[in-house]
Design a protein around this motif. Sequence first.
Motif, short mmCIF file in Angstrom:
data_model
loop_
_atom_site.label_atom_id
_atom_site.label_comp_id
_atom_site.label_asym_id
_atom_site.label_seq_id
_atom_site.Cartn_x
_atom_site.Cartn_y
_atom_site.Cartn_z
N GLU A 222 91.67 31.98 59.98
CA GLU A 222 91.31 33.06 60.78
C GLU A 222 92.61 33.96 61.22
O GLU A 222 92.67 35.13 61.28
N ASN A 223 93.52 32.95 61.17
CA ASN A 223 94.93 33.67 61.44
C ASN A 223 95.23 34.64 60.40
O ASN A 223 95.90 35.57 60.47
N ILE A 224 95.20 34.04 59.12
CA ILE A 224 95.47 34.82 57.72
C ILE A 224 94.64 36.02 57.91
O ILE A 224 95.13 37.21 57.47
N ARG A 225 93.47 35.71 58.16
CA ARG A 225 92.51 37.12 58.01
C ARG A 225 93.10 38.27 59.14
O ARG A 225 93.14 39.22 58.90
N ASN A 226 93.55 37.79 60.41
CA ASN A 226 93.75 38.59 61.54
C ASN A 226 95.09 39.22 61.52
O ASN A 226 95.48 40.26 61.79
N ALA A 227 95.88 38.12 61.11
CA ALA A 227 97.41 38.73 60.97
C ALA A 227 97.83 39.45 59.59
O ALA A 227 98.23 40.42 59.58
N ALA A 228 98.01 38.25 58.64
CA ALA A 228 98.44 38.71 57.38
C ALA A 228 97.66 39.87 56.66
O ALA A 228 98.25 40.93 56.39
N VAL A 229 96.29 39.97 56.89
CA VAL A 229 95.47 40.90 56.24
C VAL A 229 95.73 42.23 56.85
O VAL A 229 96.09 43.36 56.26
N LEU A 230 96.17 42.31 58.28
CA LEU A 230 95.85 43.53 58.64
C LEU A 230 97.43 44.08 58.64
O LEU A 230 97.49 45.30 58.59
N LYS A 231 98.43 43.38 58.55
CA LYS A 231 99.67 43.85 58.23
C LYS A 231 100.05 44.34 56.92
O LYS A 231 100.70 45.30 56.67
N LEU A 232 99.27 43.68 55.95
CA LEU A 232 99.34 43.97 54.59
C LEU A 232 98.55 44.96 54.08
O LEU A 232 98.73 45.65 53.06
N GLY A 233 97.56 45.28 54.90
CA GLY A 233 96.43 46.46 54.52
C GLY A 233 95.81 46.28 53.24
O GLY A 233 95.69 47.15 52.45
N PHE A 234 95.29 45.16 53.11
CA PHE A 234 94.39 45.02 51.71
C PHE A 234 93.02 45.70 51.92
O PHE A 234 92.44 45.83 53.00
N ARG A 235 92.52 46.02 50.84
CA ARG A 235 90.92 46.37 50.65
C ARG A 235 90.22 45.06 50.53
O ARG A 235 90.61 44.27 49.94
N MET A 236 88.80 45.26 51.01
CA MET A 236 88.48 43.90 51.18
C MET A 236 87.04 44.12 50.55
O MET A 236 86.11 45.14 50.39
N GLU A 237 86.52 43.17 49.94
CA GLU A 237 85.03 42.86 49.24
C GLU A 237 84.69 41.28 49.51
O GLU A 237 85.68 40.60 49.67
N GLU A 238 83.56 41.03 49.19
CA GLU A 238 83.04 39.80 49.64
C GLU A 238 82.11 39.53 48.32
O GLU A 238 81.35 40.17 47.80
N LYS A 239 82.24 38.25 47.97
CA LYS A 239 81.26 37.65 46.88
C LYS A 239 80.59 36.39 47.18
O LYS A 239 81.32 35.65 47.75
N ASP A 240 79.50 36.05 46.56
CA ASP A 240 78.73 34.86 46.90
C ASP A 240 78.41 34.29 45.36
O ASP A 240 77.72 34.96 44.69
N ILE A 241 79.25 33.29 45.16
CA ILE A 241 79.39 33.07 43.70
C ILE A 241 78.93 31.52 43.52
O ILE A 241 79.45 30.56 44.10
N TYR A 242 78.18 31.19 42.46
CA TYR A 242 77.92 29.78 42.09
C TYR A 242 78.52 29.49 40.59
O TYR A 242 78.57 30.34 39.66
N TYR A 243 79.30 28.52 40.34
CA TYR A 243 79.80 28.10 39.32
C TYR A 243 79.16 26.64 38.94
O TYR A 243 78.98 25.88 39.76
#
Length: 405
Positions: free
Chosen positions: A197-218
Amino acid sequence: MPYVPPHKRHSNEPVRPSPVPASVLSKFSRNLHLGGRKKTNEQPARIVYAKDPIWRWFYVGSDGTEDEIPPSVKLVPVSIDSSEWRDGRKPLVLVNTDVGERDSKIGATVGSTPWLSVAEKVEDDIFLAFELAKGGMGHDGSWMEVKPRLVARFGKILFNEHPSFSLESLKDGLVPEITVMRSKKSFYANVPASYMENIRNAAVLKLGFRMEEKDIYYVILSDETRPGSAISCKCTVKEDKRLNMYRVEDKPLRNCVVDISCLDHNVDLRLMVYSKRQPPTRTDSELCDIRKLIDSAVIDPNVKGGLRWPLGMASSGGRYSVCVVWHHVITIYRGPTLRLKVREADRFDFTTGTGEAAREVNLVLKGIGQKLEEEEVERSSVSDMLKDVLKLIWDHFLSADPYLV
């Protein structure tokens, strides 16, 4: 059918049909014994390594690499919920008992640049690994077309017990450095929810990445004609709740693994070079057998790995058999030179009958990888990029809510 997280599933899961083909079961019955499980060359490889892979481990403090492990760093046993440690053993971790005091001392860490010494120590290994990977040498010495990648993983380095360890030495952390060096090590990449959660809220916000979500089975398959190899089938879910296979490839090769114990943090770092191999040309008959296996899978959120097979349907053509399934719910944050993957993983290994759930954070160093893939590599520019990325990791990924396993 809604996805049910592993920790919320009922304990009375339905018995999973055996994925082992009937011919193998018959052979097993004839050779039944009560000893421990033996690994053979015929078992599918969970991790595939390149020929002559590079392995390295070292530790680093706030001011760079240490001449020796300081007295404040102790080697202590911890409990791990992993199939690798379910035989009663407890792994060991390095813990710095002086971090709080060191941080409270004015100027103790001001101006420290541990990432510079790390960059200096790993640079040659990364360059060499990319050169070998671009050559395309496989684990069996054959040559193939590959696409190398550089990735950073976050977690904790675990040490196996060593014959020279004693209970008294562990109580005081008085374990010789040479013993730590020789102890077998593994990397535990399952991070706490608070770290993710810290990575999501802190690092991601500061680094400004574009987000996408995937649901994958291997679905990882063994191939009777290629002992020790493994085929990865990447699948999404169709509207009718069946699997849609959209990629078939051999599992990636690991070319270089560098594990770094970060003594002033409770988060350790793994830098890894791996290469995706060009898929071999498969006949229509081979693809038909593989697709038959995928089509017969039943999505079931109440079982580990999220997939099960009707009895007798987990092998096909007398050649392919299901050995491992993974269900990954992934959030990908894309930047110009970096790609961050935050994933909830749910896995089951049919060959051992064990499964586990994990939260994992991976940072793909895309910019460095692209530079190293060029024909004429300008080493100085890659070195500068590596130092910048490692500083970013120290600022946002190692300091983001340190934790102990």
